[in-house]
Scaffold this motif. Sequence first.
Motif, mmCIF file in Angstrom:
data_model
loop_
_atom_site.group_PDB
_atom_site.id
_atom_site.type_symbol
_atom_site.label_atom_id
_atom_site.label_comp_id
_atom_site.label_asym_id
_atom_site.label_seq_id
_atom_site.Cartn_x
_atom_site.Cartn_y
_atom_site.Cartn_z
ATOM 1 N N UNK A 97 0.908 -1.236 0.008
ATOM 2 C CA UNK A 97 -0.025 -0.009 0.139
ATOM 3 C C UNK A 97 0.966 1.173 0.184
ATOM 4 N N UNK A 98 0.356 2.264 -0.807
ATOM 5 C CA UNK A 98 1.082 3.292 -0.825
ATOM 6 C C UNK A 98 2.964 3.083 -1.057
ATOM 7 N N UNK A 99 2.821 2.094 -2.057
ATOM 8 C CA UNK A 99 4.226 1.781 -2.557
ATOM 9 C C UNK A 99 5.085 1.100 -1.456
ATOM 10 N N UNK A 100 4.421 0.745 -0.468
ATOM 11 C CA UNK A 100 5.226 0.054 0.758
ATOM 12 C C UNK A 100 4.965 -1.220 0.859
ATOM 13 N N UNK A 101 5.605 -2.201 1.212
ATOM 14 C CA UNK A 101 5.397 -3.533 1.524
ATOM 15 C C UNK A 101 4.779 -3.550 3.050
ATOM 16 N N UNK A 102 3.789 -4.352 3.092
ATOM 17 C CA UNK A 102 3.260 -4.320 4.721
ATOM 18 C C UNK A 102 2.836 -5.723 4.964
ATOM 19 N N UNK A 103 3.410 -5.832 6.270
ATOM 20 C CA UNK A 103 2.868 -7.224 6.839
ATOM 21 C C UNK A 103 1.797 -6.943 7.792
ATOM 22 N N UNK A 104 0.670 -7.725 7.570
ATOM 23 C CA UNK A 104 -0.671 -7.321 8.353
ATOM 24 C C UNK A 104 -0.882 -8.578 9.452
ATOM 25 N N UNK A 105 -0.766 -8.385 10.600
ATOM 26 C CA UNK A 105 -0.932 -9.233 11.585
ATOM 27 C C UNK A 105 -2.472 -9.175 12.210
ATOM 28 N N UNK A 106 -3.227 -10.086 11.810
ATOM 29 C CA UNK A 106 -4.815 -10.151 12.280
ATOM 30 C C UNK A 106 -5.279 -10.839 13.326
ATOM 31 N N UNK A 107 -6.060 -10.565 14.335
ATOM 32 C CA UNK A 107 -6.593 -11.368 15.194
ATOM 33 C C UNK A 107 -7.862 -10.729 15.770
ATOM 34 N N UNK A 108 -8.661 -11.576 16.341
ATOM 35 C CA UNK A 108 -9.854 -10.989 17.210
ATOM 36 C C UNK A 108 -9.147 -10.073 18.345
ATOM 37 N N UNK A 109 -8.089 -10.570 18.767
ATOM 38 C CA UNK A 109 -7.543 -9.873 19.905
ATOM 39 C C UNK A 109 -7.807 -10.429 21.174
ATOM 40 N N UNK A 110 -7.570 -10.052 22.407
ATOM 41 C CA UNK A 110 -7.799 -10.573 23.714
ATOM 42 C C UNK A 110 -8.499 -9.637 24.563
ATOM 43 N N UNK A 111 -8.918 -10.122 25.607
ATOM 44 C CA UNK A 111 -9.700 -9.471 26.704
ATOM 45 C C UNK A 111 -8.986 -9.818 28.025
ATOM 46 N N UNK A 112 -9.000 -8.963 29.008
ATOM 47 C CA UNK A 112 -8.645 -8.900 30.249
ATOM 48 C C UNK A 112 -9.555 -9.921 30.787
ATOM 49 N N UNK A 113 -10.653 -9.982 30.851
ATOM 50 C CA UNK A 113 -11.803 -10.774 31.398
ATOM 51 C C UNK A 113 -12.691 -11.196 30.388
ATOM 52 N N UNK A 114 -13.021 -12.489 30.017
ATOM 53 C CA UNK A 114 -14.070 -12.870 29.031
ATOM 54 C C UNK A 114 -15.258 -12.475 29.747
ATOM 55 N N UNK A 115 -16.341 -12.139 28.752
ATOM 56 C CA UNK A 115 -17.546 -11.863 29.325
ATOM 57 C C UNK A 115 -18.270 -13.182 29.799
ATOM 58 N N UNK A 116 -19.228 -12.806 30.507
ATOM 59 C CA UNK A 116 -19.962 -13.910 30.969
ATOM 60 C C UNK A 116 -20.671 -14.962 29.834
ATOM 61 N N UNK A 117 -21.029 -14.299 28.983
ATOM 62 C CA UNK A 117 -21.339 -15.152 27.775
ATOM 63 C C UNK A 117 -20.236 -16.024 26.962
ATOM 64 N N UNK A 118 -19.291 -15.442 27.037
ATOM 65 C CA UNK A 118 -17.879 -16.251 26.680
ATOM 66 C C UNK A 118 -17.303 -17.540 27.494
#
Length: 229
Positions: A97-118
Amino acid sequence: MIAFSDVHVPRYLALLERSIRDYSGKKIDLVLMAGDLVERSNVPNLKLLLETLYKYIEVRKIVSVFGNEEYRELENEFRARYPEITWLNDEYTVTEAEGKCLSIVGSRGSLVKPTSWQRKNIPNIEEEYKRKPYIIRELINEARKECENVIYLSHYAPTWRTLIGERRQIWPYLGDPRIEKVLLEEGVKIAIHGHVHRGRVSFAKIGDLTIFNVALPARGKVTQINLDT
Protein backbone atom coordinates in the motif's frame (compact mmCIF):
# COMPACT_ATOMS: atom_id res chain seq x y z
CA MET A 1 -5.48 3.28 3.29
CA ILE A 2 -8.80 3.44 5.13
CA ALA A 3 -10.06 1.47 8.12
CA PHE A 4 -13.33 0.97 9.94
CA SER A 5 -15.26 -1.50 12.10
CA ASP A 6 -18.55 -2.03 13.90
CA VAL A 7 -20.86 -1.32 10.99
CA HIS A 8 -23.20 -3.95 12.45
CA VAL A 9 -25.05 -4.08 9.13
CA PRO A 10 -27.75 -2.95 8.79
CA ARG A 11 -27.49 -0.73 11.89
CA TYR A 12 -24.75 1.68 10.75
CA LEU A 13 -24.72 0.97 7.02
CA ALA A 14 -26.13 4.42 6.19
CA LEU A 15 -23.39 6.03 8.27
CA LEU A 16 -20.77 4.06 6.35
CA GLU A 17 -22.28 5.14 3.05
CA ARG A 18 -22.33 8.83 4.01
CA SER A 19 -18.69 8.58 5.01
CA ILE A 20 -17.43 6.59 2.04
CA ARG A 21 -18.97 9.11 -0.37
CA ASP A 22 -16.12 11.45 0.56
CA TYR A 23 -13.79 9.06 -1.30
CA SER A 24 -16.05 8.76 -4.34
CA GLY A 25 -14.16 7.82 -7.50
CA LYS A 26 -10.88 7.23 -5.71
CA LYS A 27 -8.66 4.17 -5.90
CA ILE A 28 -7.91 2.81 -2.42
CA ASP A 29 -4.93 0.48 -2.09
CA LEU A 30 -6.05 -1.10 1.15
CA VAL A 31 -9.23 -1.29 3.21
CA LEU A 32 -8.82 -2.70 6.72
CA MET A 33 -11.92 -3.89 8.58
CA ALA A 34 -11.68 -4.54 12.33
CA GLY A 35 -14.69 -6.77 12.89
CA ASP A 36 -18.37 -6.57 13.90
CA LEU A 37 -19.23 -5.87 10.30
CA VAL A 38 -22.70 -7.44 10.51
CA GLU A 39 -25.26 -7.86 13.26
CA ARG A 40 -25.63 -11.30 14.86
CA SER A 41 -23.39 -13.00 12.30
CA ASN A 42 -25.84 -12.50 9.45
CA VAL A 43 -23.52 -13.73 6.70
CA PRO A 44 -25.63 -12.55 3.70
CA ASN A 45 -25.74 -8.98 5.05
CA LEU A 46 -22.01 -8.51 4.49
CA LYS A 47 -22.83 -8.27 0.79
CA LEU A 48 -24.58 -4.95 1.51
CA LEU A 49 -21.41 -3.55 3.06
CA LEU A 50 -19.27 -4.60 0.10
CA GLU A 51 -21.76 -3.22 -2.39
CA THR A 52 -21.60 0.12 -0.56
CA LEU A 53 -17.81 0.19 -0.84
CA TYR A 54 -17.77 -0.80 -4.50
CA LYS A 55 -20.42 1.78 -5.34
CA TYR A 56 -18.07 4.65 -4.49
CA ILE A 57 -14.45 3.47 -4.55
CA GLU A 58 -12.13 1.15 -6.41
CA VAL A 59 -10.48 -1.14 -3.87
CA ARG A 60 -7.31 -3.10 -4.57
CA LYS A 61 -7.33 -5.23 -1.41
CA ILE A 62 -9.59 -5.75 1.62
CA VAL A 63 -8.27 -7.34 4.82
CA SER A 64 -10.51 -8.11 7.80
CA VAL A 65 -10.57 -9.76 11.18
CA PHE A 66 -13.62 -11.30 12.83
CA GLY A 67 -15.41 -9.53 15.66
CA ASN A 68 -17.63 -10.95 18.37
CA GLU A 69 -20.60 -10.50 16.01
CA GLU A 70 -18.98 -12.80 13.46
CA TYR A 71 -19.59 -16.02 15.34
CA ARG A 72 -16.78 -18.55 15.50
CA GLU A 73 -18.89 -21.38 14.13
CA LEU A 74 -19.62 -19.31 10.99
CA GLU A 75 -16.08 -18.17 10.21
CA ASN A 76 -15.66 -20.70 7.40
CA GLU A 77 -18.94 -19.55 5.87
CA PHE A 78 -17.71 -15.94 5.84
CA ARG A 79 -14.45 -17.06 4.21
CA ALA A 80 -16.22 -19.17 1.58
CA ARG A 81 -18.90 -16.62 0.70
CA TYR A 82 -16.55 -13.60 0.54
CA PRO A 83 -13.20 -14.80 -0.85
CA GLU A 84 -12.42 -11.27 -2.07
CA ILE A 85 -11.71 -10.46 1.58
CA THR A 86 -8.48 -11.68 3.14
CA TRP A 87 -9.69 -12.93 6.53
CA LEU A 88 -7.16 -13.08 9.35
CA ASN A 89 -7.69 -15.02 12.57
CA ASP A 90 -4.36 -15.16 14.40
CA GLU A 91 -2.74 -15.05 10.97
CA TYR A 92 -0.83 -12.57 8.83
CA THR A 93 -0.75 -11.51 5.21
CA VAL A 94 1.77 -9.54 3.17
CA THR A 95 0.59 -6.87 0.77
CA GLU A 96 1.50 -3.43 -0.57
CA ALA A 97 0.00 0.00 0.00
CA GLU A 98 1.24 3.49 -0.84
CA GLY A 99 4.20 1.85 -2.56
CA LYS A 100 5.29 0.11 0.65
CA CYS A 101 5.44 -3.53 1.62
CA LEU A 102 3.18 -4.30 4.59
CA SER A 103 2.79 -7.29 6.88
CA ILE A 104 -0.66 -7.25 8.48
CA VAL A 105 -1.07 -9.34 11.61
CA GLY A 106 -4.74 -9.94 12.28
CA SER A 107 -6.60 -11.28 15.32
CA ARG A 108 -9.84 -10.87 17.24
CA GLY A 109 -7.47 -9.85 20.00
CA SER A 110 -7.73 -10.45 23.71
CA LEU A 111 -9.72 -9.38 26.76
CA VAL A 112 -8.49 -9.06 30.31
CA LYS A 113 -11.72 -10.77 31.41
CA PRO A 114 -13.95 -12.94 29.22
CA THR A 115 -17.57 -11.87 29.20
CA SER A 116 -20.04 -14.05 31.08
CA TRP A 117 -21.41 -15.26 27.73
CA GLN A 118 -17.93 -16.23 26.59
CA ARG A 119 -17.24 -18.16 29.80
CA LYS A 120 -20.43 -20.16 29.30
CA ASN A 121 -20.17 -20.75 25.57
CA ILE A 122 -16.50 -20.78 24.47
CA PRO A 123 -14.46 -23.64 25.91
CA ASN A 124 -11.07 -22.68 27.41
CA ILE A 125 -11.58 -18.99 26.62
CA GLU A 126 -9.63 -17.84 29.69
CA GLU A 127 -6.64 -19.94 28.64
CA GLU A 128 -6.95 -18.60 25.08
CA TYR A 129 -6.78 -15.01 26.29
CA LYS A 130 -3.90 -15.86 28.61
CA ARG A 131 -1.89 -17.17 25.64
CA LYS A 132 -2.86 -14.46 23.17
CA PRO A 133 0.06 -12.06 23.81
CA TYR A 134 2.51 -14.87 23.08
CA ILE A 135 0.66 -15.78 19.89
CA ILE A 136 0.66 -12.16 18.71
CA ARG A 137 4.37 -11.81 19.43
CA GLU A 138 5.15 -14.94 17.41
CA LEU A 139 3.02 -13.74 14.51
CA ILE A 140 4.75 -10.35 14.47
CA ASN A 141 8.15 -12.00 14.37
CA GLU A 142 7.11 -14.36 11.57
CA ALA A 143 5.48 -11.56 9.56
CA ARG A 144 8.53 -9.34 9.88
CA LYS A 145 10.67 -11.98 8.18
CA GLU A 146 8.68 -11.31 5.01
CA CYS A 147 8.19 -7.56 5.39
CA GLU A 148 9.62 -5.19 7.98
CA ASN A 149 6.57 -2.90 8.19
CA VAL A 150 4.03 -4.57 10.50
CA ILE A 151 0.46 -3.41 11.16
CA TYR A 152 -1.54 -5.03 13.95
CA LEU A 153 -5.27 -5.33 13.19
CA SER A 154 -7.68 -6.57 15.87
CA HIS A 155 -11.28 -6.26 16.98
CA TYR A 156 -10.64 -5.88 20.71
CA ALA A 157 -8.56 -2.94 21.90
CA PRO A 158 -4.85 -3.62 22.58
CA THR A 159 -4.66 -0.73 25.06
CA TRP A 160 -6.59 1.17 27.73
CA ARG A 161 -5.71 4.51 26.14
CA THR A 162 -8.47 4.54 23.52
CA LEU A 163 -11.19 3.40 25.95
CA ILE A 164 -11.80 6.81 27.51
CA GLY A 165 -15.52 7.47 27.16
CA GLU A 166 -16.52 3.93 28.05
CA ARG A 167 -17.41 3.10 31.65
CA ARG A 168 -14.21 2.25 33.52
CA GLN A 169 -15.67 -0.90 35.04
CA ILE A 170 -16.18 -2.51 31.61
CA TRP A 171 -12.67 -1.82 30.25
CA PRO A 172 -11.49 -5.38 31.06
CA TYR A 173 -14.24 -6.65 28.72
CA LEU A 174 -13.20 -4.33 25.87
CA GLY A 175 -9.49 -4.99 25.48
CA ASP A 176 -6.15 -6.07 26.88
CA PRO A 177 -3.20 -3.71 27.53
CA ARG A 178 -0.78 -6.66 27.58
CA ILE A 179 -0.97 -6.49 23.78
CA GLU A 180 0.19 -2.87 23.88
CA LYS A 181 3.32 -4.04 25.71
CA VAL A 182 3.99 -6.63 22.99
CA LEU A 183 3.53 -4.08 20.22
CA LEU A 184 5.91 -1.64 21.88
CA GLU A 185 8.54 -4.28 22.56
CA GLU A 186 8.35 -5.55 18.98
CA GLY A 187 8.55 -2.10 17.44
CA VAL A 188 5.16 -2.09 15.73
CA LYS A 189 4.24 1.42 14.60
CA ILE A 190 0.55 1.12 13.67
CA ALA A 191 -2.22 -0.80 15.44
CA ILE A 192 -5.90 -0.65 14.51
CA HIS A 193 -8.89 -1.88 16.54
CA GLY A 194 -12.65 -1.57 16.82
CA HIS A 195 -15.26 -2.67 19.41
CA VAL A 196 -15.14 0.60 21.40
CA HIS A 197 -18.36 2.36 20.37
CA ARG A 198 -18.17 5.19 22.92
CA GLY A 199 -14.44 5.86 22.81
CA ARG A 200 -13.74 9.59 22.71
CA VAL A 201 -10.06 9.07 21.82
CA SER A 202 -9.60 8.42 18.12
CA PHE A 203 -5.94 7.46 18.46
CA ALA A 204 -3.22 7.14 21.07
CA LYS A 205 0.46 7.78 20.48
CA ILE A 206 2.93 5.84 22.62
CA GLY A 207 6.49 6.39 21.49
CA ASP A 208 6.65 5.30 17.84
CA LEU A 209 3.40 3.33 18.14
CA THR A 210 0.05 4.83 17.12
CA ILE A 211 -3.10 2.90 18.06
CA PHE A 212 -6.33 3.81 16.23
CA ASN A 213 -9.88 3.09 17.35
CA VAL A 214 -11.74 2.87 14.02
CA ALA A 215 -15.18 1.88 15.37
CA LEU A 216 -17.69 3.64 13.12
CA PRO A 217 -20.11 4.59 15.94
CA ALA A 218 -17.25 6.29 17.80
CA ARG A 219 -15.65 8.06 14.86
CA GLY A 220 -18.75 8.79 12.81
CA LYS A 221 -16.76 8.10 9.66
CA VAL A 222 -14.13 5.80 8.22
CA THR A 223 -10.58 6.49 9.34
CA GLN A 224 -7.88 7.41 6.86
CA ILE A 225 -4.45 6.23 7.95
CA ASN A 226 -1.17 7.48 6.55
CA LEU A 227 1.62 4.93 6.70
CA ASP A 228 3.99 7.70 7.73
CA THR A 229 1.92 8.32 10.89
